[in-house]
Structure formats: C-alpha cells, structure tokens
Design a protein around this motif. Structure first.
Motif, short mmCIF file in Angstrom:
data_model
loop_
_atom_site.label_atom_id
_atom_site.label_comp_id
_atom_site.label_asym_id
_atom_site.label_seq_id
_atom_site.Cartn_x
_atom_site.Cartn_y
_atom_site.Cartn_z
N ASN A 160 -41.72 31.29 76.80
CA ASN A 160 -41.97 31.03 78.08
C ASN A 160 -43.32 31.05 78.48
OD1 ASN A 160 -41.23 30.08 80.59
ND2 ASN A 160 -40.34 32.11 81.32
N PHE A 161 -43.93 30.34 79.08
CA PHE A 161 -45.46 30.41 79.55
C PHE A 161 -46.52 30.00 78.15
CE2 PHE A 161 -43.43 31.69 83.20
CZ PHE A 161 -44.16 30.77 84.32
N LYS A 162 -45.96 29.58 77.11
CA LYS A 162 -46.80 29.76 75.90
C LYS A 162 -46.81 28.41 75.25
CE LYS A 162 -46.27 34.83 74.88
NZ LYS A 162 -47.47 35.16 75.67
N VAL A 163 -47.60 28.26 74.33
CA VAL A 163 -47.79 27.01 73.57
C VAL A 163 -47.32 27.34 72.18
CG1 VAL A 163 -49.11 25.35 72.33
CG2 VAL A 163 -49.45 25.52 74.90
N ILE A 164 -46.41 26.60 71.46
CA ILE A 164 -46.29 26.95 69.98
C ILE A 164 -47.03 25.88 69.18
CG2 ILE A 164 -44.46 27.04 68.18
CD1 ILE A 164 -42.39 27.42 70.42
N GLU A 165 -47.81 26.32 68.40
CA GLU A 165 -48.67 25.58 67.42
C GLU A 165 -48.01 25.74 66.03
OE1 GLU A 165 -53.08 26.09 68.24
OE2 GLU A 165 -52.94 26.67 66.23
N TYR A 166 -47.90 24.58 65.21
CA TYR A 166 -47.22 24.39 64.13
C TYR A 166 -48.08 24.23 63.05
CZ TYR A 166 -42.93 24.01 67.17
OH TYR A 166 -41.87 24.60 68.02
N HIS A 167 -48.01 24.96 61.94
CA HIS A 167 -48.86 24.83 60.86
C HIS A 167 -47.87 24.78 59.65
CE1 HIS A 167 -52.80 25.35 62.71
NE2 HIS A 167 -51.91 26.03 63.66
N GLY A 168 -48.77 24.89 58.33
CA GLY A 168 -47.73 24.89 56.91
C GLY A 168 -47.38 23.64 56.31
N GLU A 169 -47.20 23.86 55.06
CA GLU A 169 -46.62 22.95 54.16
C GLU A 169 -45.72 21.78 54.90
OE1 GLU A 169 -45.08 24.20 50.51
OE2 GLU A 169 -45.27 22.26 49.56
N ALA A 170 -44.72 22.47 55.34
CA ALA A 170 -43.54 21.56 55.86
C ALA A 170 -43.85 20.68 56.92
CB ALA A 170 -42.36 22.41 56.22
N ILE A 171 -44.87 20.98 57.70
CA ILE A 171 -45.34 20.52 58.97
C ILE A 171 -46.24 19.23 58.33
CG2 ILE A 171 -46.67 20.55 60.94
CD1 ILE A 171 -43.68 21.98 60.97
N GLU A 172 -47.33 19.63 57.42
CA GLU A 172 -48.11 18.82 57.01
C GLU A 172 -47.65 17.55 56.45
OE1 GLU A 172 -50.60 21.74 54.48
OE2 GLU A 172 -51.25 22.66 56.20
N LYS A 173 -46.39 18.03 55.70
CA LYS A 173 -45.69 16.83 54.96
C LYS A 173 -44.84 15.96 55.56
CE LYS A 173 -46.40 18.17 50.17
NZ LYS A 173 -46.26 19.52 49.63
N MET A 174 -44.57 16.54 56.89
CA MET A 174 -43.43 15.73 57.83
C MET A 174 -44.16 14.76 58.57
SD MET A 174 -41.66 18.12 61.07
CE MET A 174 -41.24 19.05 59.90
N ASP A 175 -43.66 13.76 58.88
CA ASP A 175 -43.91 12.55 59.54
C ASP A 175 -44.11 12.76 60.96
OD1 ASP A 175 -41.43 12.07 60.12
OD2 ASP A 175 -41.09 10.34 59.11
N THR A 176 -44.44 11.76 61.58
CA THR A 176 -44.71 11.80 63.15
C THR A 176 -43.30 11.93 63.77
OG1 THR A 176 -46.90 10.88 62.97
CG2 THR A 176 -45.82 11.03 65.19
N SER A 177 -42.52 11.12 63.23
CA SER A 177 -40.93 11.37 64.01
C SER A 177 -40.61 12.74 63.70
CB SER A 177 -40.10 10.30 63.22
OG SER A 177 -38.84 10.47 63.55
N GLY A 178 -40.69 13.32 62.84
CA GLY A 178 -40.24 14.77 62.54
C GLY A 178 -40.95 15.72 63.56
N ARG A 179 -42.13 15.66 63.64
CA ARG A 179 -43.18 16.26 64.32
C ARG A 179 -42.66 16.09 65.95
NH1 ARG A 179 -48.95 15.23 61.51
NH2 ARG A 179 -48.54 16.18 59.83
N LEU A 180 -42.35 14.96 66.14
CA LEU A 180 -42.01 14.73 67.43
C LEU A 180 -40.40 15.45 68.04
CD1 LEU A 180 -42.38 10.89 67.92
CD2 LEU A 180 -43.53 12.57 69.54
N THR A 181 -39.68 15.47 66.92
CA THR A 181 -38.53 16.31 67.25
C THR A 181 -38.96 17.67 67.49
OG1 THR A 181 -37.22 14.93 65.73
CG2 THR A 181 -36.32 16.95 66.01
N ILE A 182 -39.65 18.08 66.69
CA ILE A 182 -39.81 19.65 67.06
C ILE A 182 -40.67 19.79 68.16
CG2 ILE A 182 -41.49 21.29 65.84
CD1 ILE A 182 -40.40 20.41 63.00
N CYS A 183 -41.62 19.16 68.41
CA CYS A 183 -42.49 19.46 69.81
C CYS A 183 -41.51 19.30 70.83
CB CYS A 183 -43.83 18.71 69.76
SG CYS A 183 -45.00 19.05 68.48
N ASN A 184 -40.69 18.22 70.68
CA ASN A 184 -39.56 17.68 72.18
C ASN A 184 -38.69 18.92 72.34
OD1 ASN A 184 -36.51 16.93 72.33
ND2 ASN A 184 -37.77 15.34 73.15
N MET A 185 -38.24 19.61 71.30
CA MET A 185 -37.33 20.85 71.50
C MET A 185 -38.23 22.23 71.82
SD MET A 185 -33.97 20.30 69.70
CE MET A 185 -32.99 21.26 70.73
#
Ligand code: SF4
Lengths: 429, 164
Positions: free
Chosen positions: A199-224
C-alpha cells in the motif's frame, strides 16, 4: 543517493535533478486515460469551471485517451446515454486517442494503450482505473486515480500533491517450469505480502525471470500489483520494451531506455525463485488468499473465464487453444473467452485459435471487460463457482454476492475446462 | 457526539461499498442509494433516512481496496457518514479527500455498533468503552485540499490563478 525508477520518472516530470520518497510533488502528466467513467470526469470537469467565466477546455487533447470497454456494447440505456455524452465531449474538445465500440480499434483500455504505442518508458500515466498499474510494464509510472482527480488533470495537466512513493524491489530469479506462467508469479507474490503489503508503494521488478519475460507477461504482473495495494508496478525498460514498441505498437522512433541507479534505496527487497513455483490459485473472497493448486484441485466449477486486462492477450488465448485442440469443454461448465482487444481477436482468428476454442465448446464473446466486473455479461448464479484469469475475486465481483470466484492462469483455466473441476495443468502429480 | 452505525472487518473492497453492477450510476447525487447495496439491512436503513448525518462506520485495515470507482466515496459522502478505519487503500483515501468525505485513520480503534464516539482533532474517544485512540494526521499537502473544501474548489482556484 541513487534513485529508484519512480524517483527518476518523477524528477523528470517535475523538472528537478532529484526527488526522494516522501517528497510531495506535482508531476506533469504524459497520458491521462479514462473509460466509461469519463462521464463522471466530464461532470466534475464542468464543475471546476462553474462560475469562473472561463471556457472549459482540456489542457491538451492529444494527451487524453478515452476507451469504451467496461460495458460494451452498452448493457443499459443509462450507460448508452453516458457513452453518447462522452462521444460528444470527445468531438468538441478534439480528443484524438478515442477508442469507441469497434472491432478494428476497440478493446480493454489497458490493452489499447500499450498496443497503440500510447505509453513510453519514463512517462507519467494516470487513469481512472485501478489497473492503470499495468503500464509500468513499459517502464512508465502509471497509477489509478479517481474521477475528480482526473477532472483536475484535464484542467491543469498535472497531478496535484503526489507523495513520491517508496519502492519494494522484487527479484524474480530462475526459469519458469512448464505450465507455470507470469500470473502464478504475481499471485504468489500477493499471497506472500498480502493485499495491503505494498500500500502506497511501488513494486519494481527485476531478475532473470523478468528480463526473459515478454511485455504481455510484464503487463500481467504490473496489472495485478495493485492487488497488493501498490500504487504501481514497474519493469525497467529494456530491449524487450523496444521490441514491443517497434514490432507490436508500431512506434517508429527509437525509445530511450533506463534503469534505476545502482545505489537506489529500497524499502524492502524480496527474492522469488520462479523455478520452484507451482500454479497458484487465489481463493474467495480476497486476492491474497492464495494457495498452491494442490490444495484446491478437484473443486467443481460452473464457469471458466479467459479474458480481461490481466490475461486476455494472444499468448493467453494460445495457451488455452493448444490445450483444448481436438478436445471438449466438460458439459458441467461453461467456458467464456473475451479477447482483450479487437486486434487480439482478429489475430487469434487468423491463427485458428478462435475456431479451436469454439469447436471445443467455448463461447467467444466481444472484446471488453465482460464478466470481470459483473455488470454485463457472464454473471454467476446463486451458489455457483467461477474459475477466472481475471484479477479480482471480491465478494460479488462477478455480479452476485452469493457466488465464488477463484483466480488462476490461462493454463489452469484451460486444464479445468476439460474436467469441470480445478485441475493442475501439469497433469497428475 | 456520534454513534457507530456499522462495524466492518479488514479489506472491505469497493465492490462491497459500491457493487460494480451499479457503476452506470455516476452522479454523486444518485450514488447513495446503492451504498453497501449487498448489506441489505444497512442499505435499507440508509435509504429510509434512519441513519443521522455524522454517523460513523468503523472498519479494519485496507478499507476501500480495489477499484478506483469514485462512487464508493460519493455514496458515503451523500448521507454525510464518517469512516474511521485502521488504514485506507490509497485511491479510496484520495477520492475521499477530494470529495470531502470524512475519513479518520485510527490504527488502534476499538468500537462496536452502537458505541458512542467523540472525534477530536487528534483522538477518537470511545465514550461507551471509556477509551481513546490516537488519530494519524493526513499529510499537509492533502490537508490543503480538505481546507479548500475539496478538490473541485482547489483546482478552480488554480485555474483562476493560471489565467491571471
Ligand atoms: S478487464 Fe476487469 S480489471 Fe481490467 S479494466 Fe476491465 S473491469 Fe477492470
């Protein structure tokens, strides 16, 4: 002291060399998005100008996006009348990024923005929708606001009194096992940190699993990310962001990419090894009531939904089509598929996915929010249970407080469609 | 002095406060009829006008989580209710401030339905229980919007200044 992604973006948007978490700033807005609730924004916007003697003119009609998606085609005369008022306003103000109820360019707002190249790395994006967090997938600081706040943005071009949020750094390492998808990662994270953990924070995503993920997957993660209470989720833009903007969104110019400073200060760091992840299910009635699939497998369901801004994209439909090819949806369950945009619908048709799904017994409906928010199509009956790739399972979310919604990935949804009970897509274990 | 008219738990979502199926109704003058629509008893009392202005809803953590729908704030502002919660979800809190719905952040609050409360500048006093609980003040920047009478007058002022 180094800056996080959001600090860098807000420094730029306020013309300062640096800002830090806790500062109160008034960032300029690069993109302001609304859907049908533009009808309320419009009402509040006119209120602002009442008695001033000034003409009510939006600050920049090229920076406002309006997309009809929540109740399309209109489910009631009230909605239709509101949509009509918004159309008239759009024409009068010269708003260019308007997506009406159409098969060529319509769809869910959080899909329309990225696929048209409206969002770029470093942008400040606000939307009168909580899942505006999605657009962090392209390296923007994107967050949800209310209608009155949006009216103020339409007038001033900036958001008043934004407190620079602190950031939680999530490092997702390892490779996803078969049938484990980005949705499982975000459900797992929400379960771990709770519905108010960010709550009131931003989540910044890093790591191999994110680097290899396509934009569709990243949209899913940021969406939720908002389901953990986050103001926004954000992925540092990279080569994949450039690829998406060029190849999918048709953006011609090369976009600048950037990351946080190496010495950025985070409130918290969380590491997740995705190679150990199993399919996850969010159980009724909170999104953080997350369990590994083994604990809920076998639960009978009556409605399966594949769609929404979370998982209604081409790769989600592809997963389902491949698993259902030549098979039949169980008679005890109805399967509803809502492609997230007209463009995705057409691409899925061209690839034969729509035919495959319909031959299996799924009903494919028009692009839009559909049953996700329970006002329109796909309401549940008393005592019924749905399994859905959408993002919320709150009591009453699918239109009936006497029903239950479980959330899952498209792979779990497809496997379960064949059996009529919650089923592990990895097979018997 | 005022009374607690509704006591709720943690994570009360905007779908509970203002169910999605009423989202076609947007005007603040029309939304109060659907406040807590699935909480049929409370909704009926509210519609019959049995709940006096200034009455308090007490809730736990993360009140207003979920959607950005402003109806969830305007439906409570209409009948002039006050929400006292352990803490609020971000968008709901901002919407409340913008619309002038009174929200009180009170992390330790203990109160039951029917309890008599007094809300001062920095405390919630539960007269029935004989206990008082500290209020967490809003950041100054937000307080400025409240002091202006809400975001619309605040922005109106800004628009007028910009034209000078
Ligand atoms: S699909 Fe669902 S979550 Fe996404 S914008 Fe529509 S209603 Fe909101």
């Amino acid at each position: 002291m180094g800056m996080t992604m959001v600090e860098k973006i807000l420094a730029r948007a306020t013309g300062q060399a640096a800002v830090k978490a806790g500062d109160v700033v008034e960032p300029k807005v690069d993109l302001a998005m609304s859907h049908e609730n533009a009808a309320l924004v419009l009402n509040q916007f006119l209120e602002i100008y009442k008695g001033t003697g000034l003409e009510a003119k939006v600050w920049d009609p090229s920076k406002i996006a309006i997309i009809f998606d929540h109740r399309v085609p209109a489910e009631s005369s009230k909605t239709a009348t509101n949509q009509k008022k918004v159309r008239e306003f759009v024409a009068a103000q010269g708003i260019t990024k308007f997506h009406d109820i159409r098969g060529d360019e319509g769809g869910i707002c959080h899909q329309i923005l990225p696929e048209n190249g409206y969002v770029r790395p470093g942008y400040v994006v606000v939307g009168t929708d909580s899942h505006t967090t999605s657009h962090g997938a392209l390296g923007a600081f994107a967050f949800g606001i209310g209608a009155t706040e949006m009216a103020s943005v339409w007038a001033l071009g900036s958001v008043l009194n934004v407190e620079v949020p602190g950031t939680i750094k999530v490092v997702a390492k390892g490779k996803f096992p078969a049938y484990v998808l980005p949705k499982d990662l975000i459900l797992y994270l929400i379960g771990k940190i709770s519905a108010e953990g960010a709550n009131f924070k931003v989540i910044e995503y890093h790591g191999e699993a994110i680097e290899k993920m396509d934009t569709s997957g990243r949209l899913t993660i940021c969406n939720m990310s908002v389901e953990a209470g986050a103001t926004s989720g954000i992925v540092p833009p990279d080569a994949e962001t450039r690829r998406y903007l060029k190849e999918v969104a048709g953006v011609r110019e090369t976009v600048a990419v950037f990351g946080p400073d190496p010495d950025a200060v985070y409130d918290q760091e969380i590491e997740i090894d995705v190679s150990k992840l199993e399919p996850q299910i969010a159980c009724p009635h909170t999104v953080d009531n997350v369990k590994p699939i083994g604990e809920v497998a076998g639960k009978p369901i009556q409605q399966i939904v594949i769609g929404s801004c979370t998982n209604g994209r081409l790769d989600d439909i592809e997963v389902a089509a491949k698993m259902l090819k030549g098979k039949k949806v169980a008679r005890s369950v109805r399967m509803l598929v809502f492609p997230a945009s007209g463009r995705i619908f057409r691409e899925a048709m061209a690839k034969g996915y729509i035919t495959t799904l319909m031959e299996a017994g799924a009903l494919v409906a028009n692009s839009g929010c559909g049953p996700c928010l329970g006002v329109h199509q796909g309401a549940l009956g008393d005592g019924e249970t749905a399994l859905s790739t959408t993002n919320r399972n709150f009591k009453g979310r699918m239109g009936n407080p006497n029903s239950e919604v479980y959330l899952c990935s498209p792979a779990v949804a497809a496997a379960s469609a064949l059996t009529g009970v919650i089923t592990d897509p990895r097979g018997d274990r | 002095m005022t009374n607690v008219v509704l006591k709720l738990g943690d994570d009360i979502s905007t779908d509970i406060i203002y169910p999605g199926r009423f989202m076609a109704t947007v005007l603040p003058t029309e939304t109060p009829q659907y406040a807590f629509a699935d909480h049929t008893e409370f909704n009926a009392r509210l519609k019959k006008g049995e709940i006096p202005a200034g009455s308090v809803i007490v809730a736990g953590k993360n009140f207003g989580c979920g959607s950005s729908r402003e109806q969830a704030a305007s439906c409570l502002k209409g009948p002039d209710l006050v929400v006292v919660a352990k803490h609020f979800a971000r968008i709901f809190l901002q919407n409340s401030i913008n619309l002038g719905l009174r929200t009180v952040i009170c992390p330790e609050i203990e109160a039951e339905e029917g309890d008599e409360l007094e809300i001062t500048a920095d405390k919630v006093i539960n007269k029935t229980k004989g206990k008082s609980f500290d209020i967490v003040p809003l950041p100054k920047a937000r307080q400025a919007i409240i002091d202006a009478g809400g975001l619309i007058p605040y922005t109106r002022q800004r628009v007028l200044e910009g034209k000078k």
